[in-house]
Design a protein around this motif. Structure first.
Motif, mmCIF file in Angstrom:
data_model
loop_
_atom_site.group_PDB
_atom_site.id
_atom_site.type_symbol
_atom_site.label_atom_id
_atom_site.label_comp_id
_atom_site.label_asym_id
_atom_site.label_seq_id
_atom_site.Cartn_x
_atom_site.Cartn_y
_atom_site.Cartn_z
ATOM 1 N N GLN A 102 0.479 4.577 -11.517
ATOM 2 C CA GLN A 102 0.156 3.439 -12.385
ATOM 3 C C GLN A 102 -0.223 2.250 -11.503
ATOM 4 N N GLN A 103 -0.938 1.292 -12.080
ATOM 5 C CA GLN A 103 -1.329 0.118 -11.317
ATOM 6 C C GLN A 103 -0.084 -0.598 -10.807
ATOM 7 N N THR A 104 -0.021 -0.822 -9.501
ATOM 8 C CA THR A 104 1.127 -1.486 -8.879
ATOM 9 C C THR A 104 0.599 -2.541 -7.934
ATOM 10 N N GLY A 105 0.564 -3.788 -8.399
ATOM 11 C CA GLY A 105 -0.060 -4.830 -7.595
ATOM 12 C C GLY A 105 -1.504 -4.456 -7.331
ATOM 13 N N PRO A 106 -1.947 -4.481 -6.069
ATOM 14 C CA PRO A 106 -3.331 -4.117 -5.768
ATOM 15 C C PRO A 106 -3.549 -2.612 -5.701
ATOM 16 N N ALA A 107 -2.482 -1.829 -5.743
ATOM 17 C CA ALA A 107 -2.595 -0.374 -5.639
ATOM 18 C C ALA A 107 -2.996 0.228 -6.983
ATOM 19 N N THR A 108 -4.068 1.010 -6.985
ATOM 20 C CA THR A 108 -4.531 1.673 -8.194
ATOM 21 C C THR A 108 -3.642 2.878 -8.494
ATOM 22 N N PRO A 109 -3.709 3.430 -9.707
ATOM 23 C CA PRO A 109 -2.850 4.580 -10.037
ATOM 24 C C PRO A 109 -2.994 5.760 -9.083
ATOM 25 N N ASP A 110 -4.199 5.999 -8.548
ATOM 26 C CA ASP A 110 -4.383 7.136 -7.647
ATOM 27 C C ASP A 110 -4.192 6.765 -6.173
ATOM 28 N N ALA A 111 -3.866 5.502 -5.896
ATOM 29 C CA ALA A 111 -3.547 5.108 -4.522
ATOM 30 C C ALA A 111 -2.243 5.790 -4.102
ATOM 31 N N LEU A 112 -2.025 5.892 -2.804
ATOM 32 C CA LEU A 112 -0.890 6.646 -2.291
ATOM 33 C C LEU A 112 0.316 5.743 -2.027
ATOM 34 N N MET A 113 1.380 6.005 -2.772
ATOM 35 C CA MET A 113 2.642 5.308 -2.552
ATOM 36 C C MET A 113 3.260 5.758 -1.232
ATOM 37 N N PHE A 114 3.077 7.034 -0.935
ATOM 38 C CA PHE A 114 3.479 7.583 0.363
ATOM 39 C C PHE A 114 2.738 8.895 0.577
ATOM 40 N N SER A 115 2.389 9.134 1.822
ATOM 41 C CA SER A 115 1.790 10.417 2.196
ATOM 42 C C SER A 115 2.069 10.654 3.664
ATOM 43 N N GLU A 116 1.791 11.855 4.110
ATOM 44 C CA GLU A 116 2.003 12.178 5.517
ATOM 45 C C GLU A 116 0.932 13.151 5.973
ATOM 46 N N PHE A 117 0.648 13.114 7.263
ATOM 47 C CA PHE A 117 -0.289 14.063 7.836
ATOM 48 C C PHE A 117 0.177 14.424 9.237
ATOM 49 N N ARG A 118 -0.305 15.553 9.692
ATOM 50 C CA ARG A 118 0.103 16.087 10.989
ATOM 51 C C ARG A 118 -1.116 16.259 11.878
ATOM 52 N N ILE A 119 -0.967 15.863 13.157
ATOM 53 C CA ILE A 119 -1.966 16.149 14.182
ATOM 54 C C ILE A 119 -1.225 16.904 15.274
ATOM 55 N N GLY A 120 -1.526 18.177 15.421
ATOM 56 C CA GLY A 120 -0.725 19.008 16.310
ATOM 57 C C GLY A 120 0.694 19.076 15.772
ATOM 58 N N GLU A 121 1.657 18.782 16.639
ATOM 59 C CA GLU A 121 3.060 18.777 16.229
ATOM 60 C C GLU A 121 3.538 17.386 15.838
ATOM 61 N N GLN A 122 2.637 16.400 15.879
ATOM 62 C CA GLN A 122 3.030 15.022 15.583
ATOM 63 C C GLN A 122 2.789 14.692 14.113
ATOM 64 N N TRP A 123 3.764 14.003 13.508
ATOM 65 C CA TRP A 123 3.655 13.587 12.118
ATOM 66 C C TRP A 123 3.407 12.084 12.026
ATOM 67 N N PHE A 124 2.624 11.710 11.002
ATOM 68 C CA PHE A 124 2.305 10.315 10.732
ATOM 69 C C PHE A 124 2.470 10.061 9.237
ATOM 70 N N GLY A 125 2.822 8.840 8.886
ATOM 71 C CA GLY A 125 2.894 8.441 7.489
ATOM 72 C C GLY A 125 1.711 7.550 7.138
ATOM 73 N N ALA A 126 1.356 7.499 5.860
ATOM 74 C CA ALA A 126 0.282 6.624 5.382
ATOM 75 C C ALA A 126 0.578 6.218 3.952
ATOM 76 N N MET A 127 0.337 4.959 3.638
ATOM 77 C CA MET A 127 0.592 4.462 2.281
ATOM 78 C C MET A 127 -0.348 3.306 1.989
ATOM 79 N N ASP A 128 -0.636 3.115 0.710
ATOM 80 C CA ASP A 128 -1.352 1.930 0.254
ATOM 81 C C ASP A 128 -0.328 0.881 -0.155
ATOM 82 N N SER A 129 -0.565 -0.354 0.232
ATOM 83 C CA SER A 129 0.384 -1.402 -0.080
ATOM 84 C C SER A 129 0.461 -1.647 -1.590
#
Length: 300
Positions: free
Chosen positions: A191-218
């Motif tokens: 759902q719309q949360t401030g500037p974040a649209t409903p399909d924006a990511l509240m939290f996500s993660e991705f891996r490069i090799g064995e390293q993990w990273f987080g990503a989110m829309d404010s």
């Protein structure tokens, strides 16, 4: 070998900051990795002759590099370091994990700024976000031991300001560009949360090799975004890999300097050869590097 190393810009106090982090985290180490040469410096660098250039910090198997420079850039919360307090790392004892978490929170908060007070949140029974005395942002989180294991330190990118609602696009780019990369969990706002649209990511993660990273829309309006204050250094096997990553990531020509680039979201990357330390031992190497945009190994 850790392929991607978070680099933190420090205002003439990288060695001091390294000693501080080594005191905060049990078993952590800090050492001066390289120094500015006495010759070949640009005008604005001459005061640094002989001073530390990079400081290597090791925390629970994760390497961070502190760059000793001027006040041109500063870290901000757009890239933070998530500390994953998984009870499984503490013999399955959540109380021990919480005690360690509280100790580290107290040290990082001393002289810093609490961005989200430590306490219970819907996504974690204990969590807090703090910007320490050097401006570095840390998210401390007690995690569920039943989930998939993750490393103790996870760099996290927050897409706000000019990069708002582009986290999903970034995940697609990074996992396409880097070899042995994959997207992990993705949780949209719904759902719309401030500037974040409903399909924006509240939290996500991705891996490069064995390293993990987080990503989110404010989920709130931000007046800051990515800068050179925190950059991601990529260790490349050869010139072919440098060329490939440079062409795929660089999107801001004016940001290209000495192996540094900015991608389409504003994230700063350093694309460097794996044997950079050895190369910098060559005569006049620093002077040659200062003249480059993309690093050309043969020219060093």
């Amino acid at each position: 070998m850790q392929k991607i190393v978070p680099n933190i810009w420090c205002n003439r106090n990288a060695e001091e900051a390294g000693v501080f982090y080594a005191s905060v985290f049990p078993g952590a180490t800090s050492r001066v990795e390289s120094r500015y040469p006495s010759e070949g410096l640009l005008d604005f660098q001459r005061d640094f002759a002989g001073e530390p250039l990079t400081v290597n910090v090791e925390i629970e198997g994760t390497r961070l590099v502190l760059i000793n420079a001027g006040d041109e850039f500063h870290p901000n919360p757009s890239i933070s370091l998530v500390l994953n307090f998984d009870p499984l790392m503490f013999g399955g004892d959540a109380e021990v994990a919480i005690a360690q978490m509280n100790s580290i929170w107290g040290a990082l908060s001393d002289g810093g700024t609490e961005l989200m007070p430590i306490g219970e949140y819907p996504f974690s029974p204990r969590y807090g976000w703090v910007q320490d005395r050097y401006g570095v942002s840390w998210q401390l989180m007690l995690t569920n031991p039943e989930g998939d294991p993750r490393p103790f330190i996870i760099p996290a990118l927050m897409f706000g300001g000019a990069a708002q609602n582009r986290a999903a696009e970034a995940l697609d780019l990074y996992t396409a560009v880097f070899e042995d990369a994959a997207i992990g969990n993705r949780f949209p706002y719904g759902q719309q949360t401030g500037p974040a649209t409903p399909d924006a990511l509240m939290f996500s993660e991705f891996r490069i090799g064995e390293q993990w990273f987080g990503a989110m829309d404010s989920g709130v309006e931000q007046d800051f975004s990515f800068t050179c204050g925190v950059s991601l250094e990529v260790s490349c096997a050869d010139q072919h890999e440098i060329d490939r990553l440079w062409d795929a990531l660089s999107a801001v020509p004016e940001a290209e300097q000495c192996g540094w680039l900015a991608d389409r979201f504003g994230v700063s990357w350093q694309i460097v050869p794996a044997n950079m330390k050895e190369l910098m031992d060559h005569p006049n190497a620093f002077e040659h590097l200062m003249e480059m945009k993309k690093i050309v190994i043969a020219d060093i």
